[in-house]
Design an enzyme around this catalytic site. Structure first.
Site, PDB file in Angstrom:
ATOM      1  N   TYR A 154       0.834  -1.203   0.000  1.00 27.30           N
ATOM      2  CA  TYR A 154       0.000   0.000   0.000  1.00 27.30           C
ATOM      3  C   TYR A 154       0.869   1.253   0.000  1.00 27.30           C
ATOM      4  O   TYR A 154       0.661   2.176  -0.804  1.00 27.30           O
ATOM      5  CB  TYR A 154      -0.916   0.009   1.223  1.00 27.30           C
ATOM      6  N   GLY A 155       1.854   1.312   0.903  1.00 27.42           N
ATOM      7  CA  GLY A 155       2.742   2.466   0.953  1.00 27.42           C
ATOM      8  C   GLY A 155       3.496   2.667  -0.346  1.00 27.42           C
ATOM      9  O   GLY A 155       3.714   3.808  -0.787  1.00 27.42           O
TER      10      GLY A 155
END
Length: 340
Positions: A154-155
């Site tokens: 996600y990051g």
């Protein structure tokens, strides 16, 4: 409509909000319309009721569109838009490990296609939602100049989206400006039910146990959604216009255990915490260095955690009461009924 402004927002302009039915997006749409702005909202959620709400003496109009940014015809949506608030994204650290293609679709490909369309349409500015997840773990405060080290897929996708948007702003054939706001842990009425504060409040109100990932000493910079909305609007104002990244947080970190205790005080029921192992990709601590946002936008968070938690607790009480009633109201994030 008059030409009055609030926090620098021109209430006669057309703005576009992607992710308009989401947690932050729905709050932003309401705030923009209260200022008289004419909003085009785009969201792919099936619960996003499409159609038109005409302007009134008190609010601007809303044109709600259900569409996926990757496949939608964006040229019409962006026509004459003075600002695009790009909030559409697939959130969540833990699911990103097993659903990475969907995260690429929603967070990276959607951003690339939107930015390309903004350049083609001559949109002058984009204000986009990034995330403190781009930093990964850090000791002390996180500054915009720190080297990003995301610890989850996600990051990685949020960092890629941020970099894509800034690359489009750097093109020599456009005057587009991009403010990428790195939100820290946003909470408040309408927060996703899987987020920590939402789970804690629900556990307290329903007198049920809550699973805590880790020992509860993890630190987070919790920032209320009303402050995040104000930061977005300030970033679109003449003073805030520019290109770069900005942290949006409070500058103060609070432990999970402190949230549990404060929720107990405010609800009268101390949540029954069941501690377990930390989850892969969760960072130990996040604290925003907020000096750049203060200097560039004139932004500092106004709502402290106690006051902010009280707003979410009250919202949760009403939501649970509606769910228990045979006549339930529309859930948060849905657009109101439209006039044809």
């Amino acid at each position: 409509m008059s030409g009055d402004t609030h926090d620098g927002v021109d209430n006669t302009r057309k703005v576009v909000v992607t992710g308009a039915a989401g947690f932050i997006g729905s709050h932003l749409v309401e705030a923009l319309r209260r200022e008289g702005a004419n909003v085009t909202g785009i969201d792919r959620k099936s619960s996003w009721a499409t159609g038109e709400i005409a302007p009134s003496a008190d609010t601007g109009s809303l044109h709600a569109i259900r569409a996926d940014l990757v496949s939608a015809d964006l040229s019409t949506c962006l026509e004459n838009a003075e600002t695009v608030f790009h909030l559409a994204a697939l959130p969540g650290v833990r699911p990103s490990w097993t659903q990475f293609p969907e995260y690429l679709h929603c967070n990276v490909l959607a951003t690339q296609r939107l930015m390309d369309a903004c350049v083609r349409a001559g949109v002058p500015q984009v204000v986009m939602a990034s995330s403190s997840s781009v930093y990964g773990g850090a000791e002390g405060t996180m500054h915009e100049n720190d080297l990003p080290r995301p610890l989850s897929p996600y990051g990685v996708t949020k960092l890629a989206a941020e970099r894509l948007a800034l690359a489009f702003a750097a093109r020599l054939d456009t005057a587009l400006s991009v403010n990428a706001l790195r939100f820290f842990t946003v909470y408040g009425p309408g927060q996703r039910p899987d987020m920590f504060i939402g789970r804690v409040i629900r556990a307290a109100l329903e007198n049920k146990p809550i699973e805590v990932y880790g020992d509860g000493t993890q630190l987070r910079d919790f920032v209320h959604v009303s402050d995040v909305v104000r930061a977005l609007m300030l970033a679109a104002a003449p003073r805030g216009r520019g290109t770069g990244v900005l942290n949006i947080g409070t500058g103060q970190a609070v432990s999970m255990n402190e949230v549990l205790a404060l929720t107990g005080e405010l609800t009268g029921r101390t949540p029954d915490a069941r501690y377990g192992p930390a989850r892969i990709g969760d960072v130990r601590a996040t604290t925003a260095d907020i000096e750049c946002a203060r200097r560039r936008l004139g932004f500092t968070a106004r709502k402290d955690l106690r006051a902010g938690l009280a707003t979410q607790i009250e919202w949760a009480r009403r939501s649970l009461a509606r769910a228990a009633s045979p006549r339930t109201a529309s859930p948060a994030g849905m657009a109101p009924t439209r006039r044809s």
